[in-house]
Design a protein around this motif. Structure first.
Motif, PDB file in Angstrom:
ATOM      1  N   ILE A 115      21.764   9.745  -6.277  1.00 21.78           N
ATOM      2  CA  ILE A 115      22.844  10.401  -5.544  1.00 21.78           C
ATOM      3  C   ILE A 115      24.169  10.241  -6.284  1.00 21.78           C
ATOM      4  O   ILE A 115      24.960  11.183  -6.410  1.00 21.78           O
ATOM      5  N   ASP A 116      24.408   9.040  -6.805  1.00 23.06           N
ATOM      6  CA  ASP A 116      25.626   8.813  -7.585  1.00 23.06           C
ATOM      7  C   ASP A 116      25.668   9.715  -8.818  1.00 23.06           C
ATOM      8  O   ASP A 116      26.719  10.267  -9.174  1.00 23.06           O
ATOM      9  N   TYR A 117      24.526   9.873  -9.474  1.00 25.18           N
ATOM     10  CA  TYR A 117      24.473  10.717 -10.671  1.00 25.18           C
ATOM     11  C   TYR A 117      24.744  12.178 -10.323  1.00 25.18           C
ATOM     12  O   TYR A 117      25.492  12.874 -11.033  1.00 25.18           O
ATOM     13  N   LEU A 118      24.154  12.658  -9.241  1.00 27.68           N
ATOM     14  CA  LEU A 118      24.381  14.047  -8.841  1.00 27.68           C
ATOM     15  C   LEU A 118      25.861  14.306  -8.565  1.00 27.68           C
ATOM     16  O   LEU A 118      26.398  15.372  -8.895  1.00 27.68           O
ATOM     17  N   GLY A 119      26.519  13.306  -7.964  1.00 26.31           N
ATOM     18  CA  GLY A 119      27.926  13.474  -7.643  1.00 26.31           C
ATOM     19  C   GLY A 119      28.840  13.314  -8.837  1.00 26.31           C
ATOM     20  O   GLY A 119      29.796  14.085  -9.007  1.00 26.31           O
ATOM     21  N   GLN A 120      28.547  12.339  -9.684  1.00 28.99           N
ATOM     22  CA  GLN A 120      29.450  12.022 -10.791  1.00 28.99           C
ATOM     23  C   GLN A 120      29.174  12.870 -12.028  1.00 28.99           C
ATOM     24  O   GLN A 120      30.075  13.528 -12.559  1.00 28.99           O
ATOM     25  N   ALA A 121      27.940  12.866 -12.497  1.00 32.14           N
ATOM     26  CA  ALA A 121      27.620  13.564 -13.748  1.00 32.14           C
ATOM     27  C   ALA A 121      27.514  15.071 -13.557  1.00 32.14           C
ATOM     28  O   ALA A 121      27.891  15.841 -14.443  1.00 32.14           O
ATOM     29  N   LEU A 122      26.994  15.501 -12.401  1.00 31.81           N
ATOM     30  CA  LEU A 122      26.795  16.935 -12.177  1.00 31.81           C
ATOM     31  C   LEU A 122      27.845  17.540 -11.253  1.00 31.81           C
ATOM     32  O   LEU A 122      27.802  18.741 -10.970  1.00 31.81           O
ATOM     33  N   SER A 123      28.752  16.718 -10.750  1.00 29.19           N
ATOM     34  CA  SER A 123      29.889  17.176  -9.939  1.00 29.19           C
ATOM     35  C   SER A 123      29.473  17.938  -8.686  1.00 29.19           C
ATOM     36  O   SER A 123      30.154  18.885  -8.260  1.00 29.19           O
ATOM     37  N   LEU A 124      28.368  17.534  -8.086  1.00 25.36           N
ATOM     38  CA  LEU A 124      27.944  18.153  -6.835  1.00 25.36           C
ATOM     39  C   LEU A 124      28.667  17.496  -5.666  1.00 25.36           C
ATOM     40  O   LEU A 124      28.831  16.270  -5.640  1.00 25.36           O
ATOM     41  N   ASN A 125      29.089  18.299  -4.691  1.00 27.19           N
ATOM     42  CA  ASN A 125      29.687  17.724  -3.495  1.00 27.19           C
ATOM     43  C   ASN A 125      28.579  17.280  -2.533  1.00 27.19           C
ATOM     44  O   ASN A 125      27.396  17.576  -2.743  1.00 27.19           O
ATOM     45  N   GLN A 126      28.962  16.581  -1.464  1.00 24.21           N
ATOM     46  CA  GLN A 126      27.940  16.007  -0.587  1.00 24.21           C
ATOM     47  C   GLN A 126      27.057  17.053   0.081  1.00 24.21           C
ATOM     48  O   GLN A 126      25.829  16.876   0.139  1.00 24.21           O
ATOM     49  N   PRO A 127      27.592  18.171   0.588  1.00 26.30           N
ATOM     50  CA  PRO A 127      26.699  19.191   1.155  1.00 26.30           C
ATOM     51  C   PRO A 127      25.680  19.718   0.145  1.00 26.30           C
ATOM     52  O   PRO A 127      24.524  19.975   0.495  1.00 26.30           O
ATOM     53  N   SER A 128      26.091  19.878  -1.114  1.00 31.93           N
ATOM     54  CA  SER A 128      25.154  20.344  -2.146  1.00 31.93           C
ATOM     55  C   SER A 128      24.094  19.293  -2.431  1.00 31.93           C
ATOM     56  O   SER A 128      22.914  19.620  -2.628  1.00 31.93           O
ATOM     57  N   ILE A 129      24.502  18.035  -2.457  1.00 37.25           N
ATOM     58  CA  ILE A 129      23.545  16.944  -2.666  1.00 37.25           C
ATOM     59  C   ILE A 129      22.540  16.906  -1.524  1.00 37.25           C
ATOM     60  O   ILE A 129      21.330  16.802  -1.745  1.00 37.25           O
ATOM     61  N   ASP A 130      23.038  16.993  -0.289  1.00 39.69           N
ATOM     62  CA  ASP A 130      22.146  16.978   0.876  1.00 39.69           C
ATOM     63  C   ASP A 130      21.148  18.125   0.808  1.00 39.69           C
ATOM     64  O   ASP A 130      19.960  17.955   1.109  1.00 39.69           O
ATOM     65  N   SER A 131      21.616  19.297   0.422  1.00 39.77           N
ATOM     66  CA  SER A 131      20.742  20.472   0.338  1.00 39.77           C
ATOM     67  C   SER A 131      19.680  20.293  -0.741  1.00 39.77           C
ATOM     68  O   SER A 131      18.511  20.646  -0.540  1.00 39.77           O
ATOM     69  N   TRP A 132      20.080  19.742  -1.890  1.00 38.62           N
ATOM     70  CA  TRP A 132      19.143  19.496  -2.996  1.00 38.62           C
ATOM     71  C   TRP A 132      18.054  18.519  -2.565  1.00 38.62           C
ATOM     72  O   TRP A 132      16.855  18.756  -2.787  1.00 38.62           O
ATOM     73  N   ILE A 133      18.466  17.431  -1.916  1.00 33.96           N
ATOM     74  CA  ILE A 133      17.506  16.422  -1.467  1.00 33.96           C
ATOM     75  C   ILE A 133      16.606  16.993  -0.374  1.00 33.96           C
ATOM     76  O   ILE A 133      15.386  16.776  -0.375  1.00 33.96           O
ATOM     77  N   ALA A 134      17.194  17.743   0.562  1.00 31.01           N
ATOM     78  CA  ALA A 134      16.420  18.309   1.663  1.00 31.01           C
ATOM     79  C   ALA A 134      15.325  19.248   1.147  1.00 31.01           C
ATOM     80  O   ALA A 134      14.228  19.302   1.707  1.00 31.01           O
ATOM     81  N   HIS A 135      15.630  19.994   0.090  1.00 34.46           N
ATOM     82  CA  HIS A 135      14.621  20.892  -0.497  1.00 34.46           C
ATOM     83  C   HIS A 135      13.363  20.119  -0.877  1.00 34.46           C
ATOM     84  O   HIS A 135      12.240  20.509  -0.520  1.00 34.46           O
ATOM     85  N   TRP A 136      13.540  18.997  -1.580  1.00 33.98           N
ATOM     86  CA  TRP A 136      12.388  18.225  -2.044  1.00 33.98           C
ATOM     87  C   TRP A 136      11.726  17.445  -0.910  1.00 33.98           C
ATOM     88  O   TRP A 136      10.503  17.291  -0.896  1.00 33.98           O
ATOM     89  N   CYS A 137      12.526  17.005   0.050  1.00 32.16           N
ATOM     90  CA  CYS A 137      11.956  16.332   1.225  1.00 32.16           C
ATOM     91  C   CYS A 137      11.029  17.282   1.983  1.00 32.16           C
ATOM     92  O   CYS A 137       9.940  16.890   2.419  1.00 32.16           O
ATOM     93  N   ASN A 138      11.460  18.518   2.140  1.00 33.39           N
ATOM     94  CA  ASN A 138      10.645  19.493   2.857  1.00 33.39           C
ATOM     95  C   ASN A 138       9.305  19.721   2.177  1.00 33.39           C
ATOM     96  O   ASN A 138       8.275  19.839   2.853  1.00 33.39           O
ATOM     97  N   ILE A 139       9.304  19.772   0.871  1.00 34.82           N
ATOM     98  CA  ILE A 139       8.050  19.973   0.140  1.00 34.82           C
ATOM     99  C   ILE A 139       7.104  18.793   0.375  1.00 34.82           C
ATOM    100  O   ILE A 139       5.912  18.965   0.670  1.00 34.82           O
ATOM    101  N   GLY A 140       7.633  17.569   0.271  1.00 34.84           N
ATOM    102  CA  GLY A 140       6.799  16.391   0.469  1.00 34.84           C
ATOM    103  C   GLY A 140       6.298  16.272   1.895  1.00 34.84           C
ATOM    104  O   GLY A 140       5.113  15.981   2.127  1.00 34.84           O
TER     105      GLY A 140
END
Length: 212
Positions: A115-140
Motif C-alpha cells: 500500500i505504501d508503494y502504491l501511494g509513494q512510488a506510483l502516486s495513487l490516492n487512497q480511493p484508487s488504492i482501495d479500488s485496485w485492491i478490491a479488484h483482486w480481492c473480488n477475484i480471490g
C-alpha cells in the motif's frame, strides 16, 4: 509465548485465532507499522524478524517463528487438539489449498508495504488504492465462494485452518470496500465463526493497540 502483532494485520489476526482455538495463552506485543513510527524497521525488531513483518511468535524456549502459515502449522503439530486440519487426507489438502489462496494470492496484494508503494512510488490516492485492491480481492473471493459448501464451514463440516485464514481476509475486504453481497457462502462462514469466542477475542477491534 510472545506474539509480535499488529491489530489489523490479517496475518497477525489469523495467528491470534489459531492460538485462541488451541487454548494457548501468550503475551501480546503490539507493533505500530504506520510510516511515522514503523516499528517493524527498528533494529530491535529486525533482530526478532529480519524480514521486518508481523506476526512473529517467540516460543517459551526463545525460538522465533515467522510467517503465519508456518506458525499455524507449528501450532497444529505441537498442539493437535482441537485439530485445525480435517481427518480425511483429501480434506486436509483442500483446507491447505484454501489457506494458500488467502495467504499467497490475496493477502500479499494489500500488505502495508505494498500500500505504501502504491501511494509513494506510483502516486495513487487512497480511493484508487482501495479500488485496485478490491479488484483482486473480488477475484480471490469469487474462487473461494465456488469451492466451499453451504454449511458455514470451508471444509469438513467444522472449523479448520481454511476458516482461520478466510475470516481475517473478509475483514480486510470490508476495509477496502469490497461488496460482499454476492458471496453468500463466505458470509455464512464469517457469521458462524464470529459466533465463537476464539474468533471474537482475536478480532482487531479487541486488541490493545486497536485504533479508536
Amino acid at each position: 509465548m510472545k506474539l509480535y502483532s499488529r491489530w489489523r494485520s490479517s496475518a497477525s489476526y489469523r495467528v491470534r485465532i489459531a492460538l485462541n482455538l488451541k487454548g494457548l495463552t501468550y503475551e501480546y506485543v503490539p507493533l505500530d507499522l504506520d510510516k511515522k513510527r514503523a516499528d517493524q524497521h527498528r533494529p530491535e525488531y529486525r533482530r526478532v524478524n529480519p524480514q521486518g513483518v508481523v506476526p512473529s511468535l517467540e516460543l517459551d524456549n526463545g525460538v522465533i517463528l515467522m510467517q503465519s502459515m508456518a506458525i499455524v502449522e507449528y501450532l497444529e503439530e505441537a498442539w493437535p487438539d482441537p485439530h485445525l486440519l480435517p481427518e480425511q487426507i483429501e480434506d486436509r489438502a483442500r483446507a491447505r489449498a484454501l489457506s494458500q489462496m488467502v495467504c499467497s494470492d490475496m493477502h500479499p496484494l494489500h500488505t502495508t508495504r505494498l500500500i505504501d508503494y502504491l501511494g509513494q512510488a506510483l502516486s495513487l490516492n487512497q480511493p484508487s488504492i482501495d479500488s485496485w485492491i478490491a479488484h483482486w480481492c473480488n477475484i480471490g473471493l469469487s474462487t473461494i465462494e465456488a469451492l466451499i459448501g453451504n454449511d458455514g464451514y470451508c471444509v469438513g463440516g467444522t472449523v479448520s485452518m481454511a476458516d482461520v485464514f478466510l475470516v481475517p481476509e473478509i475483514y480486510a475486504a470490508r476495509r477496502f470496500k469490497v461488496d460482499l453481497a454476492p458471496f453468500k457462502r463466505i458470509r455464512r462462514v464469517e457469521e458462524r465463526c464470529n459466533s465463537l469466542e476464539a474468533f471474537q477475542l482475536a478480532h482487531p477491534a479487541r486488541q490493545l493497540d486497536a485504533a479508536p
